[in-house]
Design a protein around this motif. Sequence first.
Motif, PDB file in Angstrom:
ATOM      1  N   HIS A   1       0.805  -1.217   0.000  1.00 57.92           N
ATOM      2  CA  HIS A   1       0.000   0.000   0.000  1.00 57.92           C
ATOM      3  C   HIS A   1       0.841   1.272   0.000  1.00 57.92           C
ATOM      4  CE1 HIS A   1      -2.616  -3.059   2.115  1.00 57.92           C
ATOM      5  NE2 HIS A   1      -3.367  -2.709   1.092  1.00 57.92           N
TER       6      HIS A   1
ATOM      7  N   ASP B   1     -11.133  -6.984   4.033  1.00 59.73           N
ATOM      8  CA  ASP B   1     -11.011  -6.632   2.613  1.00 59.73           C
ATOM      9  C   ASP B   1     -12.020  -5.571   2.203  1.00 59.73           C
ATOM     10  OD1 ASP B   1      -8.939  -8.406   2.329  1.00 59.73           O
ATOM     11  OD2 ASP B   1     -10.173 -10.033   1.516  1.00 59.73           O
TER      12      ASP B   1
ATOM     13  N   LYS C   1     -10.981  -2.179   3.599  1.00 59.90           N
ATOM     14  CA  LYS C   1      -9.836  -1.659   2.848  1.00 59.90           C
ATOM     15  C   LYS C   1     -10.277  -1.070   1.514  1.00 59.90           C
ATOM     16  CE  LYS C   1      -6.371  -4.755   4.882  1.00 59.90           C
ATOM     17  NZ  LYS C   1      -5.458  -5.897   4.637  1.00 59.90           N
TER      18      LYS C   1
ATOM     19  N   LEU D   1      -6.186   0.508   9.180  1.00 59.02           N
ATOM     20  CA  LEU D   1      -6.954  -0.218   8.171  1.00 59.02           C
ATOM     21  C   LEU D   1      -6.086  -1.239   7.443  1.00 59.02           C
ATOM     22  CD1 LEU D   1      -9.061   2.748   6.785  1.00 59.02           C
ATOM     23  CD2 LEU D   1      -9.966   0.701   7.908  1.00 59.02           C
ATOM     24  N   ALA D   2      -4.841  -0.872   7.154  1.00 58.34           N
ATOM     25  CA  ALA D   2      -3.940  -1.801   6.461  1.00 58.34           C
ATOM     26  C   ALA D   2      -3.634  -3.014   7.315  1.00 58.34           C
ATOM     27  CB  ALA D   2      -2.652  -1.081   6.071  1.00 58.34           C
TER      28      ALA D   2
ATOM     29  N   LEU E   1      -9.703   2.423   2.857  1.00 59.77           N
ATOM     30  CA  LEU E   1      -8.243   2.536   2.748  1.00 59.77           C
ATOM     31  C   LEU E   1      -7.815   2.987   1.359  1.00 59.77           C
ATOM     32  CD1 LEU E   1      -5.395   2.204   3.862  1.00 59.77           C
ATOM     33  CD2 LEU E   1      -5.518  -0.233   3.294  1.00 59.77           C
TER      34      LEU E   1
END
Length: 407
Positions: A70, A116, A119, A110-111, A123
């Motif tokens: 990310h 999923d 994110k 969030l990471a 995210l």
Amino acid sequence: MDFAFDARTEELRDRLLTFMDEHVYPAEEVAEEQRAQLASPWDTPAIVGALKAEARKQGLWNLFLPDAEHGAGLTNLQYAPLAEITGRSPHLAPTALNCAAPDTGNMEVLAQFGNDEQKKQWLEPLLAGEIRSAFAMTEPEVASSDATNITTRIERASEGTDEYVITGRKWYISGAMNPDCQIFILMGKTDPEGADPRRQQSMVLVPRDTPGVEVRRAMQVYGYEDHSHGGHAEVVFDRVRVPVSNLIGEEGGGFAIAQARLGPGRIHHCMRLIGMAERAIELMCQRAVARTAFGKPLAQQGVVQEWIADARVAVEQLRLLVLKTAWLMDTVGNKGAHTEIQSIKIATPRTVVGILDQAVQLHGAGGVSQDFPLAELWAAARTLRLADGPDEVHQRSLARRELKKYL
């Protein structure tokens, strides 16, 4: 411990220094002029969008996030000198690079802990700089330096729907006044009577436009409303309903997530504080050689020389301690670096406040005016003696760890 910059850090550092000289510093005055023309002081000046586009174009984007999937994949030791550079213009540079709090900490949460769906929904747009966020933890009714005091309730809806009902009042919620702030990460109690006070809290995602969310007012910090960061708001959550799927991690995991979030946040603040101190020293030296008092330049006055010398010594000491902390976080993890994280959190804001205070003194009336950045930098640095835990909490914990060896 080897604190020499590796090739990638050197290359990013050179690019960032050029970006600061060519884009950020010239934009500081432009941003203030544009803000004065905006319909709302909380709207973002156009120059900020231009800076973000240029930073992304140059690959100076999401440098804070060690997760290579990310972010830039930098270690703490690699990121430290870059964060220091952005600290020289703390109200513009971190935002331009998408490395500004509280978004950085929220993206890390969030990471690391988001599912999923969370994110994808939150995210990804945060990483792209398309939205902003806020972290709702501090409360006005309790001593929030002890997170177990939090009173905001996160309760299951009684009629059996798969929802939480949130009731509480938060304040100094950074970024919440910004119209681009679309999501809160809120910490409250799902099990207020639980036997373990550190398993009573949970974190949930609360979209800003959810009915019952009232961003009531902007809190001032020494008279500043901090428009560039989106303010520090008082926010009321009045029976706010969100799906249970908005829970981050597990029920009872909020305290542990907060600790995971605050470790990197604390060192990021300290990195940027060193940059603030460097800018203060630069302004002190420029002022000292340009002004004359009692027949000779201020630079020749003994007390001024002492201030500048002491400031340089202090900054070099802080930098070494911050670099050691970053190295430990990379090699033994945040828990292994706990003592050093607390040490820098105690020492750095306190020392930088002192340096900024002397810089203000050297500038006379100009130092407390809007014509120099020193007063606003001082207010920001002084606030960081409270943010992410006040000095005294870290001193208490650090002393207990030291004394434990002898008990």
